[in-house]
Design a protein around this motif. Structure first.
Motif, PDB file in Angstrom:
ATOM      1  N   VAL A   1       0.854  -1.208   0.000  1.00 24.74           N
ATOM      2  CA  VAL A   1       0.000   0.000   0.000  1.00 24.74           C
ATOM      3  C   VAL A   1       0.878   1.243   0.000  1.00 24.74           C
ATOM      4  CG1 VAL A   1      -1.569   1.375   1.447  1.00 24.74           C
ATOM      5  CG2 VAL A   1      -1.980  -1.069   1.135  1.00 24.74           C
ATOM      6  N   ALA A   2       1.907   1.218   0.840  1.00 18.36           N
ATOM      7  CA  ALA A   2       2.804   2.388   0.937  1.00 18.36           C
ATOM      8  C   ALA A   2       3.544   2.601  -0.370  1.00 18.36           C
ATOM      9  CB  ALA A   2       3.786   2.180   2.079  1.00 18.36           C
ATOM     10  N   ALA A   3       4.005   1.508  -0.990  1.00 15.36           N
ATOM     11  CA  ALA A   3       4.737   1.626  -2.258  1.00 15.36           C
ATOM     12  C   ALA A   3       3.818   2.180  -3.338  1.00 15.36           C
ATOM     13  CB  ALA A   3       5.284   0.261  -2.666  1.00 15.36           C
ATOM     14  N   ARG A   4       2.542   1.768  -3.292  1.00 16.75           N
ATOM     15  CA  ARG A   4       1.561   2.253  -4.291  1.00 16.75           C
ATOM     16  C   ARG A   4       1.401   3.771  -4.170  1.00 16.75           C
ATOM     17  NH1 ARG A   4      -4.403   1.291  -4.584  1.00 16.75           N
ATOM     18  NH2 ARG A   4      -4.950   1.810  -6.733  1.00 16.75           N
ATOM     19  N   ILE A   5       1.374   4.252  -2.953  1.00 12.12           N
ATOM     20  CA  ILE A   5       1.179   5.700  -2.729  1.00 12.12           C
ATOM     21  C   ILE A   5       2.451   6.478  -3.066  1.00 12.12           C
ATOM     22  CG2 ILE A   5       0.908   7.406  -0.855  1.00 12.12           C
ATOM     23  CD1 ILE A   5      -1.176   5.490   0.380  1.00 12.12           C
ATOM     24  N   LEU A   6       3.636   5.889  -2.788  1.00 12.07           N
ATOM     25  CA  LEU A   6       4.881   6.659  -2.919  1.00 12.07           C
ATOM     26  C   LEU A   6       5.656   6.391  -4.196  1.00 12.07           C
ATOM     27  CD1 LEU A   6       5.939   6.385   0.816  1.00 12.07           C
ATOM     28  CD2 LEU A   6       5.508   8.531  -0.410  1.00 12.07           C
ATOM     29  N   LYS A   7       5.238   5.367  -4.964  1.00  9.48           N
ATOM     30  CA  LYS A   7       5.995   5.007  -6.182  1.00  9.48           C
ATOM     31  C   LYS A   7       6.098   6.203  -7.126  1.00  9.48           C
ATOM     32  CE  LYS A   7       6.141   1.466  -9.837  1.00  9.48           C
ATOM     33  NZ  LYS A   7       7.563   1.122  -9.572  1.00  9.48           N
ATOM     34  N   GLY A   8       7.359   6.506  -7.526  1.00  6.18           N
ATOM     35  CA  GLY A   8       7.555   7.612  -8.456  1.00  6.18           C
ATOM     36  C   GLY A   8       7.456   8.980  -7.805  1.00  6.18           C
TER      37      GLY A   8
ATOM     38  N   ALA B   1      -2.233   5.645   5.775  1.00  8.57           N
ATOM     39  CA  ALA B   1      -2.141   6.972   6.405  1.00  8.57           C
ATOM     40  C   ALA B   1      -0.682   7.335   6.663  1.00  8.57           C
ATOM     41  CB  ALA B   1      -2.942   6.974   7.710  1.00  8.57           C
ATOM     42  N   VAL B   2       0.109   6.312   7.021  1.00 12.19           N
ATOM     43  CA  VAL B   2       1.539   6.552   7.256  1.00 12.19           C
ATOM     44  C   VAL B   2       2.212   7.014   5.967  1.00 12.19           C
ATOM     45  CG1 VAL B   2       3.735   5.410   7.797  1.00 12.19           C
ATOM     46  CG2 VAL B   2       1.704   4.934   9.190  1.00 12.19           C
ATOM     47  N   ALA B   3       1.917   6.327   4.867  1.00  5.13           N
ATOM     48  CA  ALA B   3       2.548   6.669   3.574  1.00  5.13           C
ATOM     49  C   ALA B   3       2.082   8.031   3.077  1.00  5.13           C
ATOM     50  CB  ALA B   3       2.216   5.589   2.549  1.00  5.13           C
ATOM     51  N   ALA B   4       0.794   8.325   3.272  1.00  5.98           N
ATOM     52  CA  ALA B   4       0.262   9.622   2.820  1.00  5.98           C
ATOM     53  C   ALA B   4       0.925  10.762   3.589  1.00  5.98           C
ATOM     54  CB  ALA B   4      -1.256   9.651   3.003  1.00  5.98           C
ATOM     55  N   ALA B   5       1.167  10.545   4.875  1.00  7.86           N
ATOM     56  CA  ALA B   5       1.823  11.585   5.687  1.00  7.86           C
ATOM     57  C   ALA B   5       3.284  11.735   5.281  1.00  7.86           C
ATOM     58  CB  ALA B   5       1.727  11.222   7.170  1.00  7.86           C
ATOM     59  N   ALA B   6       3.928  10.610   4.922  1.00 10.85           N
ATOM     60  CA  ALA B   6       5.332  10.675   4.486  1.00 10.85           C
ATOM     61  C   ALA B   6       5.448  11.496   3.202  1.00 10.85           C
ATOM     62  CB  ALA B   6       5.861   9.267   4.247  1.00 10.85           C
ATOM     63  N   LEU B   7       4.448  11.366   2.344  1.00 11.25           N
ATOM     64  CA  LEU B   7       4.465  12.079   1.056  1.00 11.25           C
ATOM     65  C   LEU B   7       4.359  13.592   1.263  1.00 11.25           C
ATOM     66  CD1 LEU B   7       4.329  11.905  -2.067  1.00 11.25           C
ATOM     67  CD2 LEU B   7       1.822  11.760  -1.823  1.00 11.25           C
ATOM     68  N   ASN B   8       3.450  14.001   2.150  1.00 12.04           N
ATOM     69  CA  ASN B   8       3.176  15.438   2.298  1.00 12.04           C
ATOM     70  C   ASN B   8       3.840  16.088   3.505  1.00 12.04           C
ATOM     71  OD1 ASN B   8       1.640  15.324   0.004  1.00 12.04           O
ATOM     72  ND2 ASN B   8      -0.290  14.980   1.115  1.00 12.04           N
ATOM     73  N   GLY B   9       4.492  15.250   4.356  1.00 12.45           N
ATOM     74  CA  GLY B   9       5.132  15.832   5.544  1.00 12.45           C
ATOM     75  C   GLY B   9       4.121  16.241   6.599  1.00 12.45           C
ATOM     76  N   ARG B  10       2.887  15.897   6.384  1.00 12.80           N
ATOM     77  CA  ARG B  10       1.823  16.217   7.357  1.00 12.80           C
ATOM     78  C   ARG B  10       0.689  15.215   7.218  1.00 12.80           C
ATOM     79  NH1 ARG B  10       1.282  21.303   7.408  1.00 12.80           N
ATOM     80  NH2 ARG B  10       3.333  21.710   6.479  1.00 12.80           N
ATOM     81  N   ILE B  11      -0.092  15.081   8.252  1.00 15.56           N
ATOM     82  CA  ILE B  11      -1.179  14.101   8.222  1.00 15.56           C
ATOM     83  C   ILE B  11      -2.112  14.424   7.050  1.00 15.56           C
ATOM     84  CG2 ILE B  11      -3.226  13.283   9.463  1.00 15.56           C
ATOM     85  CD1 ILE B  11      -1.491  13.443  12.035  1.00 15.56           C
TER      86      ILE B  11
END
Ligand SMILES: CC(C)[C@H](C(=O)O)[C@@H](O)C(=O)O
Ligand code: SF4
Length: 424
Positions: free
Chosen positions: A306-313, A399-409
């Motif tokens: 799930v995290a890889a799907r959100i952060l890939k690329g 939710a963890v991956a989405a927060a990693a992407l944007n630096g915020r929840i």
């Protein structure tokens, strides 16, 4: 009788048992982790010389994998020597992962078994129809010496899940919502069974997350009735014929609760208590210094996917660290084969060795004072993942991956819906 009562009746050589009764059970598998060298000292102190059944004992070095202090190294050396002296072959060293994932990966967990470990999250194994519960060093030492342990037959709480999970909502959100509604002490000494059409739809990984976190509302054990999903998952892993027991149709639960999961949006346990749960939407925009993906709750291959799907690329936000800890060696290998490790490393993730790592604040990604972390783990009391002035939000891997992407929840539903639109 309930299936759990049938499991305990069989293990204690009785025709039937009932809630509240004390029974002396044969333990099918006892697990000792590397926080518990005291188990060996207690075994000798009570006069133990040779363990009762070495083939029904496993030692798993996971909380400090690999050792990050001399004391931890000494403890692990002491345990390796004990296993060698006692002929305990099921020793999983620091290259294995978290005990609860390692035991499942290696086919040691099966429906109907009694599994006792020196870890409170042994409730996880109810997802496979096992009676799994955690004990301390002394009780585990008794099992080493006798192969048996006294147990109090628990009352059984049924949690019936109806409706359908929305895109971006996971088992973690459901169990956080339930704990938030019931409180961290609601199920003390009880068994918690999850039933309903939603459960049938869940993968074993998601069922493990549900059962794992019943510990955080005090449960003694958890249970999901084995079905074709369970048996399909276990086929090839477990080298024994699988005979799940069934609950009698007229069994009377101590209590039955109903939750419609369709109405549950992404949830977060906010600092600093696991039952301080709020809809993620209320926390959107909260800056996070670290996103942590790992543990026996949320570090499995599906979680990394799930995290890889959100952060890939894409790139992890410049002000945020993403620490990824595969729950086990097998999980790590599966994520490698799927390309998820590469996707996450290229996005800026820090991978550490499979194990408990910073989940309990010992090493490999602990927090400074004032830092905020969102984690796919199961506890967020003060100091859990580092400094007592650090703050931990518990959420789903998405939710963890989405927060990693944007630096915020960030609401993961929007990102996942966008990905689905692009892919369709
Ligand atoms: C090992 C143990 C003391 C502890 C537990 O039993 O839960 C640990 O795994 C944790 O998550 O805090
Ligand atoms: S991963 Fe965390 S919760 Fe699971 S056993 Fe290890 S320390 Fe405990």
């Amino acid at each position: 009788m309930h299936a759990i009562e049938k499991i305990l009746a069989r293990a204690s050589g009785k025709d039937s048992v009932r809630a509240g009764e004390i029974v002396n059970c044969r333990v099918d598998l006892a697990e000792v982790n590397d926080l518990y060298p005291q188990t060996i000292h207690s075994f000798y102190e009570m006069g133990g010389r040779r363990v009762h059944s070495p083939d029904r004992i496993t030692f798993i070095l996971d909380h400090y994998a690999p050792a990050s202090s001399i004391q931890q190294a000494e403890n692990q050396k002491f345990m390796r020597e004990f296993c060698r002296e006692q002929g305990i072959e099921l020793l999983f060293d620091v290259n294995s992962g978290v005990c609860h994932q390692v035991m499942v990966d290696h086919g040691l967990v099966y429906p109907g078994m009694v599994l006792i470990a020196t870890d409170s999250h042994t409730t996880t194994h109810g997802a496979l129809g096992a009676f799994g519960t955690g004990v301390g060093a002394t009780d585990l030492a008794v099992i080493l010496a006798t192969g048996h342990l006294w147990l109090r037959v628990p009352e059984i709480l049924r949690i019936h899940l109806t409706g359908r999970l929305s895109v971006g909502v996971y088992a973690k959100d459901v169990i956080l919502h339930i704990i938030g509604r019931l409180g961290a002490d609601y199920a003390i000494y009880k068994a918690v069974e999850f039933t309903g059409p939603v459960v049938k739809e869940l993968s074993v990984s998601e069922r493990m997350a549900l059962c794992n976190m019943t510990t955080e509302m005090g449960a003694k054990c958890a249970y999901i009735q084995p079905d074709q999903v369970t048996l399909g998952f276990l086929k090839g892993k477990v080298k024994r014929n699988l005979e799940p027991v069934e609950t009698d149709p007229d069994f009377q639960y101590a209590e039955e609760l109903f939750f419609d999961v369709s109405a549950i949006p992404p949830q977060l346990a906010v600092p600093s208590s696991v039952d301080n749960v709020r809809p993620l939407s209320e926390l959107v925009g909260t800056p996070v210094h670290q996103a942590y993906l790992g543990s026996c709750t949320g570090g499995r291959a599906e979680d990394l996917a799930v995290a890889a799907r959100i952060l890939k690329g894409r790139r992890v936000h410049k002000d945020t660290r993403l620490v990824v800890v595969p729950a086990s060696r097998d999980v790590f290998l599966e994520a490698l084969q799927r390309g998820d490790v590469a996707a996450l490393v290229e996005a800026g993730a820090t991978f550490v060795t499979p194990g408990c790592a910073a989940c309990l604040g010992t090493h490999e990604g602990i927090l400074a004072a004032g830092e905020v972390c969102i984690a796919s783990t199961n506890r967020n009391f003060p100091g859990r993942m580092g400094h007592t002035q650090s703050a931990v939000y518990l959420g789903s891997p998405a939710a963890v991956a989405a927060a990693a992407l944007n630096g915020r929840i960030t609401d993961p539903c929007e990102i996942l819906a966008e990905l689905e639109r692009k892919e369709s």
